[in-house]
Design a protein around this motif. Structure first.
Motif, PDB file in Angstrom:
ATOM      1  N   VAL A 338       1.416  -8.615  -3.209  1.00  0.00           N
ATOM      2  CA  VAL A 338       2.823  -8.320  -3.471  1.00  0.00           C
ATOM      3  C   VAL A 338       3.136  -6.833  -3.336  1.00  0.00           C
ATOM      4  O   VAL A 338       4.215  -6.458  -2.859  1.00  0.00           O
ATOM      5  CB  VAL A 338       3.246  -8.848  -4.865  1.00  0.00           C
ATOM      6  CG1 VAL A 338       2.531  -8.088  -5.978  1.00  0.00           C
ATOM      7  CG2 VAL A 338       4.747  -8.762  -5.040  1.00  0.00           C
ATOM      8  N   THR A 339       2.214  -5.950  -3.738  1.00  0.00           N
ATOM      9  CA  THR A 339       2.486  -4.505  -3.650  1.00  0.00           C
ATOM     10  C   THR A 339       2.694  -4.081  -2.204  1.00  0.00           C
ATOM     11  O   THR A 339       3.663  -3.384  -1.878  1.00  0.00           O
ATOM     12  CB  THR A 339       1.329  -3.706  -4.277  1.00  0.00           C
ATOM     13  OG1 THR A 339       1.140  -4.120  -5.635  1.00  0.00           O
ATOM     14  CG2 THR A 339       1.634  -2.213  -4.243  1.00  0.00           C
ATOM     15  N   THR A 340       1.781  -4.515  -1.339  1.00  0.00           N
ATOM     16  CA  THR A 340       1.890  -4.166   0.085  1.00  0.00           C
ATOM     17  C   THR A 340       3.105  -4.827   0.718  1.00  0.00           C
ATOM     18  O   THR A 340       3.860  -4.191   1.467  1.00  0.00           O
ATOM     19  CB  THR A 340       0.614  -4.611   0.835  1.00  0.00           C
ATOM     20  OG1 THR A 340      -0.516  -4.011   0.222  1.00  0.00           O
ATOM     21  CG2 THR A 340       0.685  -4.186   2.296  1.00  0.00           C
ATOM     22  N   LEU A 341       3.314  -6.108   0.415  1.00  0.00           N
ATOM     23  CA  LEU A 341       4.426  -6.846   1.007  1.00  0.00           C
ATOM     24  C   LEU A 341       5.768  -6.271   0.569  1.00  0.00           C
ATOM     25  O   LEU A 341       6.693  -6.110   1.379  1.00  0.00           O
ATOM     26  CB  LEU A 341       4.328  -8.322   0.603  1.00  0.00           C
ATOM     27  CG  LEU A 341       5.346  -9.277   1.216  1.00  0.00           C
ATOM     28  CD1 LEU A 341       5.287  -9.242   2.736  1.00  0.00           C
ATOM     29  CD2 LEU A 341       5.119 -10.700   0.701  1.00  0.00           C
ATOM     30  N   ARG A 342       5.872  -5.937  -0.710  1.00  0.00           N
ATOM     31  CA  ARG A 342       7.117  -5.357  -1.223  1.00  0.00           C
ATOM     32  C   ARG A 342       7.400  -4.015  -0.543  1.00  0.00           C
ATOM     33  O   ARG A 342       8.538  -3.720  -0.187  1.00  0.00           O
ATOM     34  CB  ARG A 342       7.009  -5.176  -2.740  1.00  0.00           C
ATOM     35  CG  ARG A 342       8.282  -4.715  -3.425  1.00  0.00           C
ATOM     36  CD  ARG A 342       8.060  -4.551  -4.923  1.00  0.00           C
ATOM     37  NE  ARG A 342       9.297  -4.300  -5.627  1.00  0.00           N
ATOM     38  CZ  ARG A 342       9.887  -3.108  -5.743  1.00  0.00           C
ATOM     39  NH1 ARG A 342       9.306  -2.042  -5.173  1.00  0.00           N
ATOM     40  NH2 ARG A 342      11.012  -2.959  -6.404  1.00  0.00           N
ATOM     41  N   GLU A 343       6.379  -3.217  -0.356  1.00  0.00           N
ATOM     42  CA  GLU A 343       6.544  -1.913   0.279  1.00  0.00           C
ATOM     43  C   GLU A 343       6.978  -2.074   1.743  1.00  0.00           C
ATOM     44  O   GLU A 343       7.848  -1.339   2.230  1.00  0.00           O
ATOM     45  CB  GLU A 343       5.233  -1.132   0.198  1.00  0.00           C
ATOM     46  CG  GLU A 343       5.335   0.313   0.662  1.00  0.00           C
ATOM     47  CD  GLU A 343       6.310   1.135  -0.153  1.00  0.00           C
ATOM     48  OE1 GLU A 343       6.963   2.027   0.429  1.00  0.00           O
ATOM     49  OE2 GLU A 343       6.443   0.872  -1.372  1.00  0.00           O
ATOM     50  N   PHE A 541       5.101 -12.065   9.265  1.00  0.00           N
ATOM     51  CA  PHE A 541       5.688 -11.203   8.242  1.00  0.00           C
ATOM     52  C   PHE A 541       6.920 -11.857   7.624  1.00  0.00           C
ATOM     53  O   PHE A 541       7.108 -11.838   6.404  1.00  0.00           O
ATOM     54  CB  PHE A 541       6.047  -9.849   8.850  1.00  0.00           C
ATOM     55  CG  PHE A 541       6.766  -8.927   7.902  1.00  0.00           C
ATOM     56  CD1 PHE A 541       6.105  -8.352   6.830  1.00  0.00           C
ATOM     57  CD2 PHE A 541       8.121  -8.651   8.071  1.00  0.00           C
ATOM     58  CE1 PHE A 541       6.776  -7.520   5.937  1.00  0.00           C
ATOM     59  CE2 PHE A 541       8.794  -7.819   7.199  1.00  0.00           C
ATOM     60  CZ  PHE A 541       8.119  -7.252   6.125  1.00  0.00           C
ATOM     61  N   LEU A 542       7.770 -12.450   8.461  1.00  0.00           N
ATOM     62  CA  LEU A 542       8.967 -13.114   7.949  1.00  0.00           C
ATOM     63  C   LEU A 542       8.596 -14.282   7.044  1.00  0.00           C
ATOM     64  O   LEU A 542       9.229 -14.485   6.007  1.00  0.00           O
ATOM     65  CB  LEU A 542       9.827 -13.600   9.111  1.00  0.00           C
ATOM     66  CG  LEU A 542      10.634 -12.529   9.865  1.00  0.00           C
ATOM     67  CD1 LEU A 542      11.300 -13.120  11.089  1.00  0.00           C
ATOM     68  CD2 LEU A 542      11.685 -11.896   8.951  1.00  0.00           C
ATOM     69  N   ARG A 543       7.593 -15.018   7.417  1.00  0.00           N
ATOM     70  CA  ARG A 543       7.167 -16.155   6.598  1.00  0.00           C
ATOM     71  C   ARG A 543       6.706 -15.684   5.219  1.00  0.00           C
ATOM     72  O   ARG A 543       7.065 -16.281   4.197  1.00  0.00           O
ATOM     73  CB  ARG A 543       6.040 -16.921   7.306  1.00  0.00           C
ATOM     74  CG  ARG A 543       5.576 -18.157   6.551  1.00  0.00           C
ATOM     75  CD  ARG A 543       4.435 -18.872   7.285  1.00  0.00           C
ATOM     76  NE  ARG A 543       4.009 -20.055   6.555  1.00  0.00           N
ATOM     77  CZ  ARG A 543       4.563 -21.241   6.644  1.00  0.00           C
ATOM     78  NH1 ARG A 543       5.600 -21.423   7.458  1.00  0.00           N
ATOM     79  NH2 ARG A 543       4.115 -22.265   5.940  1.00  0.00           N
ATOM     80  N   ARG A 544       5.952 -14.604   5.164  1.00  0.00           N
ATOM     81  CA  ARG A 544       5.480 -14.086   3.877  1.00  0.00           C
ATOM     82  C   ARG A 544       6.644 -13.546   3.050  1.00  0.00           C
ATOM     83  O   ARG A 544       6.690 -13.729   1.828  1.00  0.00           O
ATOM     84  CB  ARG A 544       4.421 -13.006   4.101  1.00  0.00           C
ATOM     85  CG  ARG A 544       3.092 -13.565   4.627  1.00  0.00           C
ATOM     86  CD  ARG A 544       2.028 -12.487   4.731  1.00  0.00           C
ATOM     87  NE  ARG A 544       2.351 -11.490   5.751  1.00  0.00           N
ATOM     88  CZ  ARG A 544       2.304 -10.183   5.561  1.00  0.00           C
ATOM     89  NH1 ARG A 544       1.946  -9.691   4.389  1.00  0.00           N
ATOM     90  NH2 ARG A 544       2.592  -9.353   6.541  1.00  0.00           N
ATOM     91  N   THR A 547       8.679 -16.467   1.614  1.00  0.00           N
ATOM     92  CA  THR A 547       7.958 -17.065   0.489  1.00  0.00           C
ATOM     93  C   THR A 547       8.055 -16.166  -0.735  1.00  0.00           C
ATOM     94  O   THR A 547       8.316 -16.635  -1.859  1.00  0.00           O
ATOM     95  CB  THR A 547       6.481 -17.288   0.857  1.00  0.00           C
ATOM     96  OG1 THR A 547       6.391 -18.030   2.075  1.00  0.00           O
ATOM     97  CG2 THR A 547       5.760 -18.042  -0.237  1.00  0.00           C
ATOM     98  N   TYR A 548       7.862 -14.871  -0.532  1.00  0.00           N
ATOM     99  CA  TYR A 548       7.919 -13.886  -1.623  1.00  0.00           C
ATOM    100  C   TYR A 548       9.289 -13.876  -2.295  1.00  0.00           C
ATOM    101  O   TYR A 548       9.389 -13.944  -3.534  1.00  0.00           O
ATOM    102  CB  TYR A 548       7.576 -12.509  -1.051  1.00  0.00           C
ATOM    103  CG  TYR A 548       8.089 -11.327  -1.825  1.00  0.00           C
ATOM    104  CD1 TYR A 548       7.613 -11.023  -3.098  1.00  0.00           C
ATOM    105  CD2 TYR A 548       9.065 -10.489  -1.272  1.00  0.00           C
ATOM    106  CE1 TYR A 548       8.091  -9.933  -3.807  1.00  0.00           C
ATOM    107  CE2 TYR A 548       9.545  -9.397  -1.969  1.00  0.00           C
ATOM    108  CZ  TYR A 548       9.063  -9.122  -3.242  1.00  0.00           C
ATOM    109  OH  TYR A 548       9.545  -8.031  -3.921  1.00  0.00           O
ATOM    110  N   LEU A 549      10.354 -13.825  -1.509  1.00  0.00           N
ATOM    111  CA  LEU A 549      11.708 -13.797  -2.082  1.00  0.00           C
ATOM    112  C   LEU A 549      12.035 -15.108  -2.791  1.00  0.00           C
ATOM    113  O   LEU A 549      12.693 -15.115  -3.840  1.00  0.00           O
ATOM    114  CB  LEU A 549      12.736 -13.506  -0.995  1.00  0.00           C
ATOM    115  CG  LEU A 549      12.718 -12.092  -0.412  1.00  0.00           C
ATOM    116  CD1 LEU A 549      13.677 -11.983   0.771  1.00  0.00           C
ATOM    117  CD2 LEU A 549      13.070 -11.053  -1.463  1.00  0.00           C
TER     118      LEU A 549
END
Length: 635
Positions: A338-343, A541-544, A547-549
């Protein structure tokens, strides 16, 4: 395919067998039977979907599913729940089930005894359902990709695909044809394909004409009006007939129905056939407008007899149902990165906001915000964001909305031009001539992201309709309610819509948070600026991100005792230091921001670090707002 009995292609045969065994068809037995069949993992994906299949490719009287919102609720419908059939040769009588079908049927050499004392009249709820308004095209695509159905073209009793926008090519007739519902979405297309200012104005004119054409005035109901809330929708509408838990449905519910598809042409009522003699009306006198609204051709609006229903908390196909093992696995996988993805996502948002990192943080909070409860009349969890100092061109809002539509499940962009404000119906209203609820742009499903482009509002005067529309938007933002006009009274319907306002100065609409964009200068070509994102927005990247949002938006949140005490102590200290700069409203805004930052970190409870970060962000925002002219400062 999960089948021994042919329960997908011949559900009515299965239902009749259940009736023959019990001679008292209880809907719960039918529900239990199909629930058991769908317990197998991915069994639902074997059932064709109305959302991504052309109607003429689906077998009549087969099992189908439909993901939708309840747009309107019609009066209960009376029907023969069971009826006696007589063999004209032998004179033998048998009982037949009338449930989950529109037309009472009998075999060859048989006749229905309408005067039999054994016949049983029952009633069922009738719902008018439409696709989820503003559903992003990636959601439709993901659901289509998950389907295991390869639908053949059946010569149905209702063959004309009147609802389809485009005819299918001959070489596609053996497979499911996705319905193109993404006319105003560019998901999967590069930013260079986003329309320009001139095209946007033309699109607005088309939207106005569509809504005005479909706007139901007394005596003007048309068969072709499918009553979609958003004028760009091209998906199917469906009349769903419900037998169980009829009190559990309400307008705007998001539901996935599984039921028996009915497309018998005799269900339709055409001009000249409105004399009250239709077999489904039972001699009831109705206006031609009401007949058109309630009995449209099944080739245009099919009927679905629901055997199962699932009330959906969200429509994100990448986020499993909470409480399942699959959900826990997905959550743990995203939490690890989540830290990397959020950034990475913040970096994307920062570029789209012309290099403003602070605005990117607040926009991310806007994307994960949702109403989680209400304290009296006050909705909790909403986060209406007003980004001011935006480039004064509709192209910018279109490009930003294009990015947002690639991330969230439902979104819609409204250009607040004078024509749109004065002519488009925002709030639904009741047409008593056609006896139906006419949709409006604000009839949206929960967890929809609404983008309002106030930079399109030029000089001129709002008329009566424009003032009503402006008030409706303000009511939605402040109270998360939409007033439906029933002529003799107005009724409020609860909403959960996250609103983003793009404006030059402070918006004329209320908001929970005002933040002026800060950038050195708008790029000469905004489209070229946004094309820098094309190479970064990969499918993985869009898929992750999606999912994250989706996980962040639906995560449960609470305050533990330790952090609660720290927040209370900090509030007392801040009030001592500067009481004018920390009012009760300021504190509430700070708590809301803390919650959203926690959710964006996929944490169900805030930490001291998140609380400190929220205070820093709010101080930075307030400093920026303090530099505005006095009349624009109050958020």
């Amino acid at each position: 395919m999960p089948s021994i009995e042919d329960w997908i292609n011949d559900p009515l045969g299965i239902i009749q067998n259940i009736f023959d065994k019990q001679q008292n068809l209880d809907s719960s037995n039918v529900k239990n039977y199909f629930t058991e069949k769908l317990k197998t993992k991915n069994a639902l994906t074997w059932i064709p979907s109305l959302n991504d299949s052309s109607l003429h490719t689906l077998k009549p009287n087969s099992l189908v599913r439909f993901r939708c919102i309840v747009q309107d609720m019609f009066d209960p419908e009376f029907y023969l729940g069971s009826y006696e059939v007589k063999d004209v040769v032998t004179g033998q009588t048998t009982m037949k089930s009338g449930k989950y079908k529109d037309i009472a049927e009998c075999g060859a050499n048989q006749s229905i005894d309408l005067d039999s004392m054994n016949n049983k009249t029952m009633d069922r709820m009738t719902l008018y359902c439409v696709p989820v308004p503003g559903e992003s095209s990636w959601v439709k695509t993901a659901n289509t990709d998950m389907s295991k159905v390869k639908t053949k073209c059946y010569p149905s009793t209702s063959q004309t695909p009147m609802r389809c926008k485009r005819n299918r090519d001959n070489n596609e007739t053996m497979e499911t044809s996705p319905v193109d519902n993404s006319e105003d979405s560019c998901q999967g297309q590069p930013f260079s394909s986003v329309v320009g200012d001139t095209d946007i104005m033309e699109t607005d004119s088309i939207e106005i004409k569509r809504k005005q054409t479909n706007k139901s005035e007394p005596g003007s109901s048309k068969i072709s009006d499918l009553n979609f809330p958003l004028p760009s929708e091209t998906g199917p509408a469906c009349i769903v007939k419900v037998y169980d838990d009829i009190d559990s449905y309400k307008v705007n519910d998001v539901v996935e129905f599984v039921g028996v598809l009915s497309v018998d042409p005799s269900l339709a009522i055409f001009p000249g056939n409105g004399d009250g003699d239709h077999p489904l009306l039972g001699g009831v006198e109705e206006s031609i407008e009401e007949l058109h609204a309630h009995a449209p051709p099944p080739s245009l609006v099919p009927r679905l007899h629901a055997v199962l229903c699932n009330h959906l908390a969200h429509v994100n196909p990448l986020v499993p149902n909470t409480g399942t093992e699959e959900y826990s696995t997905v959550l743990e996988n995203i939490q690890r990165e989540v830290t990397t993805l959020r950034e990475e996502l913040l970096s994307i948002l920062e570029l789209s906001l012309l290099g403003d990192r602070l605005a990117a943080e607040y926009l991310l909070c806007n994307l994960v915000a949702s109403v989680y409860g209400r304290a009296d009349v006050m909705p909790l969890g909403k986060f209406g964001l007003n980004l001011s100092n935006c480039p004064s061109t509709p192209t910018y809002s279109q490009l930003l909305h294009h990015l947002i539509s690639n991330l969230v499940t439902q979104t819609h962009l409204v250009h607040m031009s004078l024509d749109n404000m004065n002519k488009l119906p925002f709030s639904p209203h009741k047409d008593y001539t056609a006896n139906r609820l006419c949709s409006g742009i604000l009839q949206l499903a929960c967890q929809t992201n609404l983008v309002l482009d106030e930079t399109s509002l030029g000089a001129g005067q709002l008329d009566v309709q424009g003032v009503k529309n402006l008030a409706a938007l303000g009511n939605l933002i402040t109270w998360q309610k939409v007033e439906y006009d029933f002529n003799f009274h107005r009724q409020e319907f609860m909403a959960d819509v996250s609103v983003l306002i793009l404006s030059e100065g402070r918006s004329i609409l209320p908001s929970d948070c005002l933040l002026p964009l800060q950038y050195s200068g708008a790029p000469d070509d905004l489209r070229t600026h946004f094309t820098q994102l094309d190479s970064r927005l990969t499918e993985d990247f869009l898929r992750r991100c999606r999912t994250y949002l989706g996980l962040a938006r639906n995560l449960q949140y609470s305050l533990n005792d330790d952090i609660q005490k720290k927040i209370q102590d900090d509030f007392v200290d801040m009030r001592k230091d500067d009481p004018k700069n920390m009012t009760v409203d300021d504190f509430h805004s700070l708590l809301s921001l803390t919650r959203l930052l926690s959710l964006s970190d996929l944490k169900s409870s805030p930490t001291s670090e998140i609380w400190s970060r929220a205070k820093v962000l709010e101080n930075s925002r307030k400093q920026r707002v303090s530099q505005l002219p006095t009349r624009e400062r109050s958020a």
